[in-house]
Design a protein around this motif. Structure first.
Motif, short mmCIF file in Angstrom:
data_model
loop_
_atom_site.label_atom_id
_atom_site.label_comp_id
_atom_site.label_asym_id
_atom_site.label_seq_id
_atom_site.Cartn_x
_atom_site.Cartn_y
_atom_site.Cartn_z
N GLN A 42 0.76 -1.35 -0.08
CA GLN A 42 -0.09 -0.01 -0.07
C GLN A 42 0.89 1.19 0.01
N LEU A 43 1.96 1.17 0.89
CA LEU A 43 2.74 2.42 0.85
C LEU A 43 3.55 2.61 -0.54
N GLN A 44 3.97 1.43 -0.85
CA GLN A 44 4.82 1.44 -2.34
C GLN A 44 3.87 2.36 -3.28
N SER A 45 2.53 1.91 -3.25
CA SER A 45 1.42 2.15 -4.42
C SER A 45 1.27 3.81 -4.12
N GLN A 46 1.29 4.17 -2.74
CA GLN A 46 0.93 5.51 -2.32
C GLN A 46 2.10 6.35 -2.89
N LEU A 47 3.61 5.72 -2.80
CA LEU A 47 4.72 6.43 -3.24
C LEU A 47 4.65 6.58 -4.74
#
Length: 139
Positions: A42-47
């Motif tokens: 999820q954080l990777q996607s947001q990044l």
């Protein structure tokens, strides 16, 4: 003979309890790892979204700066948006790094738990990160 049988029954019960405790700990660690993997994704996607936004805002800012009629107010607003996105990107990168570190620690705990289970030991980790080891007898 009866005392020996009672001791063996007690040892077997204790061993079963310790094994169940280890299995519960392994399951908990596996669930934590899965949750961390989801959070990392999820954080990777947001990044990635943030990087796209930063790139888009940088391109937009360059286009607007090339226009002679651009007002200083609009430029300041775009710079604030860009700064905000850059800050968000940095924060997400930091969260991602923390998530990766936590996932690595959970993997190490899981490996230690599996190794200690095979070696007939119970390893517990104190809140300060120190490991404590106790033997158990399996039948």
């Amino acid at each position: 003979d009866l005392i020996k049988q009672q001791e063996m029954t007690s040892d077997l019960t204790r061993s079963g309890t310790q094994t169940r405790s280890l299995m519960d700990r392994v399951q908990h660690l596996e669930e934590s790892i899965a949750a961390d993997a989801d959070a990392k994704a999820q954080l990777q996607s947001q990044l990635e979204v943030s990087e796209t936004n930063v790139n888009s805002l940088e391109a937009r800012l360059r286009d607007l700066e090339g226009t002679v009629q651009m007002s200083d107010e609009k430029s300041d607003e775009l710079q604030r948006l860009l700064d905000s996105e850059v800050d968000a990107k940095a924060q997400l990168e930091s969260q991602l790094a923390a998530s990766e570190l936590e996932m690595q620690n959970l993997h190490e705990q899981l490996e230690a738990s599996e190794v200690s289970r095979e070696a007939g030991q119970i390893v517990t980790t104190t809140p300060s990160g120190h490991s404590q080891c106790s033997e158990f007898t399996s039948t």
